[in-house]
Scaffold this active site. Structure first.
Site, PDB file in Angstrom:
ATOM      1  N   GLY A 187       0.823  -1.209   0.000  1.00 48.55           N
ATOM      2  CA  GLY A 187       0.000   0.000   0.000  1.00 48.55           C
ATOM      3  C   GLY A 187       0.848   1.246   0.000  1.00 48.55           C
ATOM      4  O   GLY A 187       1.942   1.268  -0.563  1.00 48.55           O
ATOM      5  N   VAL A 191       0.632   4.813   5.228  1.00 45.12           N
ATOM      6  CA  VAL A 191       0.040   3.736   6.024  1.00 45.12           C
ATOM      7  C   VAL A 191       1.114   2.719   6.405  1.00 45.12           C
ATOM      8  O   VAL A 191       1.069   2.113   7.480  1.00 45.12           O
ATOM      9  CB  VAL A 191      -1.126   3.055   5.271  1.00 45.12           C
ATOM     10  CG1 VAL A 191      -1.695   1.895   6.066  1.00 45.12           C
ATOM     11  CG2 VAL A 191      -2.224   4.065   4.977  1.00 45.12           C
ATOM     12  N   GLY A 192       2.106   2.562   5.546  1.00 42.62           N
ATOM     13  CA  GLY A 192       3.236   1.669   5.849  1.00 42.62           C
ATOM     14  C   GLY A 192       3.883   2.034   7.174  1.00 42.62           C
ATOM     15  O   GLY A 192       4.246   1.157   7.966  1.00 42.62           O
ATOM     16  N   GLU A 209       5.559  -3.274   0.944  1.00 44.36           N
ATOM     17  CA  GLU A 209       5.649  -3.023  -0.498  1.00 44.36           C
ATOM     18  C   GLU A 209       4.905  -1.721  -0.735  1.00 44.36           C
ATOM     19  O   GLU A 209       3.673  -1.697  -0.770  1.00 44.36           O
ATOM     20  CB  GLU A 209       5.017  -4.191  -1.267  1.00 44.36           C
ATOM     21  CG  GLU A 209       5.754  -5.516  -1.075  1.00 44.36           C
ATOM     22  CD  GLU A 209       6.958  -5.656  -1.999  1.00 44.36           C
ATOM     23  OE1 GLU A 209       6.938  -5.071  -3.097  1.00 44.36           O
ATOM     24  OE2 GLU A 209       7.918  -6.352  -1.619  1.00 44.36           O
ATOM     25  N   CYS A 243       1.588   0.286  -8.806  1.00 40.65           N
ATOM     26  CA  CYS A 243       2.688   0.822  -7.997  1.00 40.65           C
ATOM     27  C   CYS A 243       3.978   0.992  -8.793  1.00 40.65           C
ATOM     28  O   CYS A 243       4.794   1.845  -8.474  1.00 40.65           O
ATOM     29  CB  CYS A 243       2.933  -0.060  -6.785  1.00 40.65           C
ATOM     30  SG  CYS A 243       3.096  -1.794  -7.194  1.00 40.65           S
TER      31      CYS A 243
END
Lengths: 454, 505
Positions: A187, A191-192, A209, A243
């Site tokens: 994501g 948020v990671g 990732e 991504c």
């Protein structure tokens, strides 16, 4: 059943030991394979509803990849799970010295909405192969896929070991308060950070990732026509919501016009005069992202595209030229069908531009001069690189796929997923014999005894 | 380009360092740099500029720095032995073996293999990429932070540094403030031997470390305790910095079935009382049957006497506890235990001495079975079967190491298969970590990530996937382009069918 109970049940199922035998893991992988084959139509329908994915894009972009991962794992599992012998030294010449891959326990897999099946199931393949239990949490933004996965997975796989948990932000936060043996997240970088911080409380290792702005450099002396065709494909597939899509182009002013024209021409070939009518062109996932992407364009006049239809969440394939580096377009990952072109004076200038920014997930270089390509690869960094094409490094399962810096940590695909979700345990198996050799290391020590050991 | 950036950063640093680094002297008269967050900024920026200039990347540079590190250790061997003795009363033998040699061995191994590790690694391709170059390129991460600890103050700081330098990074070392003599020596010597713009030592305590962690690094390597590890991970998450955690835990030593009691006792005693039990991989406690316990106690006594004589306090080969606080912690444990001290138990506060001590009749919930002991106290707990032993181990957190002594190789195999731990060694202990071909690291509560030898190089590298394609074969590429059709999809699926074990597109 609440989340805590679901995770506890997965943990108990893991502790029962049934994932240890390779046969069990193979059986689960075969079942997953059957699910993909038997339910392809349902999966395509769900994706059409989620993101207007064309019926061809789904096998192309998601299912074939998953199938190949499963086939590879089935083929190689016995080899991957076996002890790996290592070099011994004089002292351990008569011992068994090896690395034993072992499962970690319960892995949490948090998926994303852009390739909802690929980014949840590919890590799951590795988790199963490595002998773990896995709690799968697909993204709520790809709602139909999420609900379909929740319905399908328990019909094919062991219900206790591989539960699917659906829900939004608060459900994910609740899950992250629980303890896992590894958290695998795909994501955004923001948020990671939250995921890593939550995992930190339990000292849980993570694979992140993430994304970033993947630069695409076009050298003035290359075949611009072919370059632009490949770039156009990569940029506008899944409506730019990939991504590893080329985020922006860097090129010298003298070819900018040509680049624009080649892209325009290719778009016509791919999607026709009105991409809105093409069954092969996607849509933006939701209103919020639609508004976000439209906002990025504010104040700029595109040279190609620019049309939109909010009711359909449609944004035409759009190209913008002479984009200033400090514009909003160049601040955040676009994740949409806008392709800015930023001009640079030469390759060195492009290298500086790239190095001044966060490390991207992918770097693309279009150039025929091998020495120049080597220089650019050596003087920059990124998760991965494809030269003279886009995104293809993702498709070779022997290449580790992952980011660096803000684009992520850890890697997967093929054996790399297996290794990432295993513990590599160092093992030394000795006998109690040969004690005389050991005597040199015991006290009392004097000069003679020490030299004997060395 | 690079020089400009350097000057720019120097200028910025001058403005910032109005509250500069302070230079003080410790009790040994050694100079120690410490400072505020501003002064940390200056160091971090200097290393970042150096990294950006590309100076650490060429193989020659890395090799030279590794050789200089080797010289630093060899030319100052006696100074290190003295410093380690000051800190831990570390016997000369232990200092040479477990602090200096383990590092120089790794240095030799790394220097010999550096070239091959740095090469691009070509990988297996599929049909679609048959004519492409696919390889993995190892790249340095940037500026890495290595936080050491006090029990092996040299090894646990410098050994990770070997991997970091080999991988082409700039390194900031943060030694533990508890082992003051060794840390001052490192702070003095590193700038004398290694490139000052690329490698720096920052000293200080908990507050300093907290301030340092606010900066952004490209990797953090921490050896120490779980509590501190949590805060480090949380600080790292702010910048999405990858971390390696080398933690501890209670390493069980399971003695089962038929076993040569004398040899087992000797190996156990050696591992347990080395460095007075202050090793993260020391056997923390023993699990065995009552019969084995009764047989092994005299063997342990015998081994202790062979090693340290009748009065270990007078033996130069026996260490001391690192600090008064840790001595008190251990004595309190000994005071609170409900077990029976059958060997040792003597102590001397002034000397921070605790005799090699064995305690029996220890219950599962005894104070000795709470946190990691990290001292010369060995509890023996009894279990009457293999299953009971395994279940005892698996009901606890995964340890850094697990030891099993037994002649029964199938029992050893069962223990290994039914448990998990960072590393596993049967019929010996600790030495599994001396092999550079084995990864050294924990799992679960004992940590994640690993190092030693090539694993150190890999830990501090980014493995970048590279694919170099050609311009030809555009017709094959066209299969993937829109407008889509059943026919194109059919071709694609055929070329990616299992027969060709080919990937998508």
């Amino acid at each position: 059943m609440n989340h805590e109970q679901v995770v506890q049940r997965a943990k108990e199922a893991f502790l029962s030991g049934r994932t240890r035998p390779v046969e069990f893991r193979l059986q689960q992988l075969h079942a997953l394979q059957r699910m993909i084959t038997e339910k392809e139509t349902e999966i395509c329908t769900a994706l059409k509803q989620d993101i207007n994915r064309s019926q061809y894009d789904t096998p192309l972009l998601e299912l074939i990849g998953i199938e190949n991962e499963i086939k590879l794992a089935i083929d190689k599992l016995a080899e991957w799970a076996a002890p790996r012998s290592v070099e011994r030294n004089l002292l351990t010449l008569r011992d068994e010295v090896y690395i034993q891959p072992e499962p970690l326990g319960v892995v949490l897999i948090i998926g994303a909405w852009n390739y909802p099946w690929a980014v949840t199931l590919q890590p799951l393949v590795g988790a199963i192969a490595a002998g773990n239990a896995a709690v799968v949490k697909p993204s709520e933004l790809s709602e139909y896929s999420s609900l379909l996965l929740r319905a399908l997975l328990p019909r094919y796989l062991d219900k206790d070991l591989y539960p699917v948990v659906t829900g939004g932000v608060s459900e994910t936060q609740e899950l992250l308060r629980l303890r896992f043996d590894h958290v695998f997240y795909t994501g955004s970088s923001s948020v990671g950070k939250v995921v890593m911080e939550a995992a930190a409380r339990h000292l849980t290792p993570v694979t992140l990732e993430l994304g970033g702005k993947s630069p695409c450099y076009i050298d003035k002396d290359c075949d611009v026509r072919i370059a632009c065709r490949r770039i156009t494909w990569g940029k506008f597939v899944n409506c730019g919501q990939t991504c590893i899509a080329p985020d922006y182009i860097l090129c010298e002013p003298c070819i900018q016009g040509r680049v624009v024209e080649c892209i325009r021409q290719t778009l016509l070939e791919f999607y026709g005069a009105d991409p809105k009518c093409s069954p092969d062109y996607g849509r933006i996932i939701n209103q919020r992202h639609f508004n976000r992407i439209m906002g990025l364009m504010e104040g700029y006049t595109p040279v190609v595209g620019g049309q939109s239809d909010s009711s359909q969440r449609y944004i035409a394939p759009t190209v913008l030229k002479d984009v200033p580096p400090q514009s909003r377009l160049m601040q955040e990952e676009i994740f949409g069908p806008l392709l800015p072109i930023v001009t640079v004076s030469d390759m060195d200038d492009a290298i500086n531009f790239i190095n001044e920014r966060e490390k991207p997930l992918a770097l693309y270089i279009f150039c025929t001069d091998k020495k120049a390509v080597k220089k650019m690869i050596e003087e920059t960094t990124s998760g991965g690189v494809t030269v003279n094409d886009v995104m293809m490094h993702y498709t070779v399962s022997s290449l580790p796929f992952g980011g660096v810096g803000q684009s992520g940590m850890g890697r997967y695909h093929g054996k790399h997923t297996f290794d990432q979700l295993s513990h590599q345990r160092a093992c030394l198996v000795r006998k109690l014999a040969m004690e005389s050799v050991n005597l040199a290391r015991y006290p009392p020590q004097d000069h003679k005894g020490y030299n004997l050991l060395m | 380009m690079c020089i400009g950036r350097l000057f720019h950063n120097l200028g910025a640093a001058t403005e910032k360092t109005l509250s500069p680094l302070s230079f003080s002297e410790d009790s040994g008269g050694n100079g120690v740099w410490s400072g505020s967050m501003d002064s940390h900024s200056e160091v971090v920026e200097r290393l970042r500029s150096a990294f950006r200039s590309g100076v650490t990347v060429p193989e020659q540079f890395r090799r030279t720095q590794l050789m200089k590190l080797m010289s630093m250790l060899k030319e100052n061997e006696e100074k290190f032995v003295v410093a380690l003795h000051k800190d831990l009363a570390k016997p000369r033998f232990e200092a040479l073996l477990s602090e200096l040699d383990i590092v120089t061995n790794d240095l030799h191994h790394t220097i010999s293999n550096l070239s091959s590790w740095m090469q691009p690694e070509y990988v297996e391709k599929n049909l679609a990429t048959k004519f492409d170059d696919c390889f993995v390129q190892r790249q340095p991460l940037g500026v890495v932070l290595i936080i050491g600890t006090w029990n092996y103050p040299l090894q646990l700081l410098i050994l990770p540094m070997v991997g970091a330098i080999a991988a082409g990074n700039c390194v900031i070392l943060k030694p533990s403030e508890v082992s003051t003599a060794t840390d001052s020596l490192i702070a003095e010597l590193v700038p004398k031997y290694l490139h000052q713009d690329c490698f720096a030592v920052i000293s200080g305590g908990a507050e300093e470390t907290k301030a340092l962690l606010k900066h952004r690094f490209d990797h953090i390597f921490y050896t120490g305790s779980q509590n501190v590890a949590r805060s480090i991970l949380q600080a790292a998450s702010v910048h999405l910095t990858p971390v390696t955690l080398e933690l501890g835990g209670k390493c069980p030593c399971f003695i089962y079935g038929q076993v040569n009691i004398l040899y087992a006792a000797r190996r156990l005693v050696w591992a347990k009382f080395f460095n007075a039990g202050q090793s993260c991989v020391a056997p923390d406690y023993v699990l065995c049957s009552t019969a084995i316990r009764d047989a092994i106690l005299p063997a342990i006594r015998q081994a202790l006497e062979e090693f340290y004589g009748k009065e270990p306090q007078k033996c130069p080969d026996y260490s001391r506890i690192v600090s008064p606080q840790h001595w008190t912690r251990l004595m309190e444990m000994l005071g609170k235990t409900s077990g029976k001290v059958v060997i040792g138990g003597e102590s001397n506060q002034e000397e921070k001495y605790i005799a090699p001590t064995v305690v029996v009749d220890v219950a599962e919930d005894d104070v000795l079975m709470g946190e990691e002991i990290f001292g010369p106290i060995l509890p023996i707990l009894t279990v009457e079967s293999l299953e009971q032993g395994i279940s005892f181990i698996t009901s606890r957190e995964k340890p850094l190491a697990l030891y099993t002594f037994s002649d029964d190789s199938s029992a050893v195999k069962t223990v290994m298969e039914k448990t998990s731990s960072g590393g596993f060694c049967s019929n010996d202990s600790i030495i599994h970590m001396s092999l550079p071909s084995l990864p050294f690291g924990g799992v679960g509560a004992s940590g994640f990530g690993c190092y030693h030898g090539r694993f150190g190089f890999e830990t501090f590298s980014h493995r970048r996937a590279c694919m170099l394609r050609g311009w030809a074969l555009e017709r094959i590429n066209s299969l993937r382009y829109p407008p889509y059709s059943d026919e194109r999809l059919g071709w694609l699926r055929w070329t990616t069918s299992p027969k060709f074990s080919c990937s998508i597109m």
